[in-house]
Design an enzyme around this catalytic site. Sequence first.
Site, PDB file in Angstrom:
ATOM      1  N   ASP A   1      -5.421  11.889  -1.765  1.00 40.46           N
ATOM      2  CA  ASP A   1      -4.833  12.205  -0.463  1.00 40.46           C
ATOM      3  C   ASP A   1      -3.336  12.382  -0.675  1.00 40.46           C
ATOM      4  OD1 ASP A   1      -4.110  12.491   2.149  1.00 40.46           O
ATOM      5  OD2 ASP A   1      -4.943  10.586   2.849  1.00 40.46           O
TER       6      ASP A   1
ATOM      7  N   HIS B   1       0.881  -1.173   0.000  1.00 40.11           N
ATOM      8  CA  HIS B   1       0.000   0.000   0.000  1.00 40.11           C
ATOM      9  C   HIS B   1       0.913   1.215   0.000  1.00 40.11           C
ATOM     10  CE1 HIS B   1      -4.033   1.536   0.466  1.00 40.11           C
ATOM     11  NE2 HIS B   1      -3.698   2.260   1.507  1.00 40.11           N
TER      12      HIS B   1
ATOM     13  N   LYS C   1      -3.763   7.701  -3.593  1.00 37.17           N
ATOM     14  CA  LYS C   1      -2.696   8.219  -2.758  1.00 37.17           C
ATOM     15  C   LYS C   1      -1.627   8.806  -3.662  1.00 37.17           C
ATOM     16  CE  LYS C   1      -3.714   7.154   1.524  1.00 37.17           C
ATOM     17  NZ  LYS C   1      -3.727   8.197   2.559  1.00 37.17           N
TER      18      LYS C   1
ATOM     19  N   LYS D   1     -11.318  10.587  12.902  1.00 34.98           N
ATOM     20  CA  LYS D   1     -10.686   9.293  13.205  1.00 34.98           C
ATOM     21  C   LYS D   1     -10.636   9.142  14.719  1.00 34.98           C
ATOM     22  CE  LYS D   1      -7.755   9.341   9.070  1.00 34.98           C
ATOM     23  NZ  LYS D   1      -6.443   9.152   8.446  1.00 34.98           N
TER      24      LYS D   1
ATOM     25  N   GLU E   1      -7.459  15.849  -0.195  1.00 36.54           N
ATOM     26  CA  GLU E   1      -7.182  15.674   1.234  1.00 36.54           C
ATOM     27  C   GLU E   1      -5.750  16.074   1.572  1.00 36.54           C
ATOM     28  OE1 GLU E   1      -8.341  11.777   2.543  1.00 36.54           O
ATOM     29  OE2 GLU E   1      -7.173  11.887   4.395  1.00 36.54           O
TER      30      GLU E   1
ATOM     31  N   GLU F   1     -14.293   5.699   4.933  1.00 38.89           N
ATOM     32  CA  GLU F   1     -13.241   4.870   4.316  1.00 38.89           C
ATOM     33  C   GLU F   1     -12.856   3.740   5.276  1.00 38.89           C
ATOM     34  OE1 GLU F   1      -9.988   7.665   3.682  1.00 38.89           O
ATOM     35  OE2 GLU F   1      -9.559   7.725   5.827  1.00 38.89           O
TER      36      GLU F   1
ATOM     37  N   ASP G   1      -6.933  16.253   7.274  1.00 40.59           N
ATOM     38  CA  ASP G   1      -6.746  14.975   7.952  1.00 40.59           C
ATOM     39  C   ASP G   1      -5.661  15.145   9.025  1.00 40.59           C
ATOM     40  OD1 ASP G   1      -6.488  12.391   8.822  1.00 40.59           O
ATOM     41  OD2 ASP G   1      -5.698  11.574   6.961  1.00 40.59           O
TER      42      ASP G   1
ATOM     43  N   LYS H   1     -10.219   6.448  -3.503  1.00 42.14           N
ATOM     44  CA  LYS H   1      -9.254   7.460  -3.063  1.00 42.14           C
ATOM     45  C   LYS H   1      -7.906   7.074  -3.652  1.00 42.14           C
ATOM     46  CE  LYS H   1      -7.414   8.559   1.581  1.00 42.14           C
ATOM     47  NZ  LYS H   1      -7.899   8.987   2.915  1.00 42.14           N
TER      48      LYS H   1
HETATM   49  C1  MUC Z   1      -4.954   8.673   5.431  1.00 40.39           C
HETATM   50  O1  MUC Z   1      -4.059   9.475   5.402  1.00 40.39           O
HETATM   51  O2  MUC Z   1      -6.082   9.087   5.291  1.00 40.39           O
HETATM   52  C2  MUC Z   1      -6.693   6.285   4.750  1.00 40.39           C
HETATM   53  C3  MUC Z   1      -6.865   5.543   3.660  1.00 40.39           C
HETATM   54  C4  MUC Z   1      -5.628   5.055   3.261  1.00 40.39           C
HETATM   55  O3  MUC Z   1      -5.362   4.346   2.314  1.00 40.39           O
HETATM   56  O4  MUC Z   1      -4.702   5.516   4.104  1.00 40.39           O
HETATM   57  C5  MUC Z   1      -5.337   6.180   5.151  1.00 40.39           C
HETATM   58  C6  MUC Z   1      -4.604   7.267   5.708  1.00 40.39           C
HETATM   59 MG    MG Z   2      -5.406  11.112   4.934  1.00 35.91          MG
END
Ligand code: MUC
Ligand code: MG
Length: 378
Positions: free
Chosen positions: A202, A26, A173, A277, A228, A331, A253, A171
Amino acid sequence: MSEDHAAVRIEAIEAVLVDLPTIRPHKLAMTVMNGQTLVIVRVRCSDGIEGIGETTSIGGLAYGEQSPEGAKLAIDQYMAPLLIGQDATTVQATLARMGRQVQGQSHAKAAIETALLDAQGQRLGLPIHALLGGTDLSSLPVLWTLASGDAARDVEEGLSLIEQRRHKVFKLKIGRRSVAEDVAHVAAIRKGLGDAVPLTVDVNQAWSEAQAMEGMAALQEIGLMLVEQPISGRNRRGMARLAARFDVPLMADEGFNDAQDACDIAQTGAADILALKIAKAGGLHATAKAAVVGEAAGLGLYGGTMLEGSIGSIASAHVFAAGPAQAWGTELFGPLLLKDDIVQERPAYRDFALQLPTGPGLGLKLDTDKLAFYRRKA
Ligand code: MUC
Ligand code: MG
């Protein structure tokens, strides 16, 4: 019988580190996760009931300042001695007394509160969400993070999950590569999945404000549901400048933990949406408080994850279901990222949603054999 005799006491608290493999690497801006470390907390009470809780972090200390190992140390060394012998049923009062002598440690506090609420729910025969006000929801919508790092593989994964009716919002990254490469990556996934599929990105704080100006302008053209945490969470003024400049909604976040942050973000205009969270807020009650403040201030709410396993994700689901609506979705897919689990029955995902367990407390049971297998050996 005196009140003291009637009270149910906390008798023992155990915090266990568990290492579970992920289904695939990941890839986030700051780290690549090949596994996840959970802290499983077991709270035994004098009426024979055991409550379970969990906390974790993302990539050890890559996401934030608290690690699973640090959470276990805080519990073993400082929190457990303050809690043992205390009333297990007056959960918030007991935690508040402990909190006067334990600054910070929001992750460890979330795990302890989860275990106490799980025990109290079992005692009263009620699910945790009922202890928090109740809900008429039976499931929560859940997005999935496409983070293999490879656009073609991400598209294939996304299309397959839509086909399985498991997720229909994704989402991405970004922040590992140059802004131009990241924008090209998002554009390729947008093209592969089609314009109708909602996408978020994000950046996990990886951009400078200048990079965010460039990146958000390009991403806005591609069409995203939200962006994000593009820049440092501590740079609220920078976040406010980005929120004012772009139409695409901006979510906080790393820059948002609790009710006090929600107040400040609302006052400074530092985000449009808050990623809730339990690990950041320091528990379920604190998450509910932050959500109520955010809602009252007109901010959007989103049910975030610290990539918890089943226990932490279901604890989050209880408070998200009982609190103000997360109009931006959730999520809570953490359990799906893990190859195996330490609960007897894994959370169910169908029709693009996480199904809320119906049993008392969390509605989950530990699989003690699996716990023994995956627990970190000294
Ligand atoms: C984050 O930063 O939001 C949430 C989904 C994911 O893949 O990582 C997290 C962390
Ligand atoms: Mg995040």
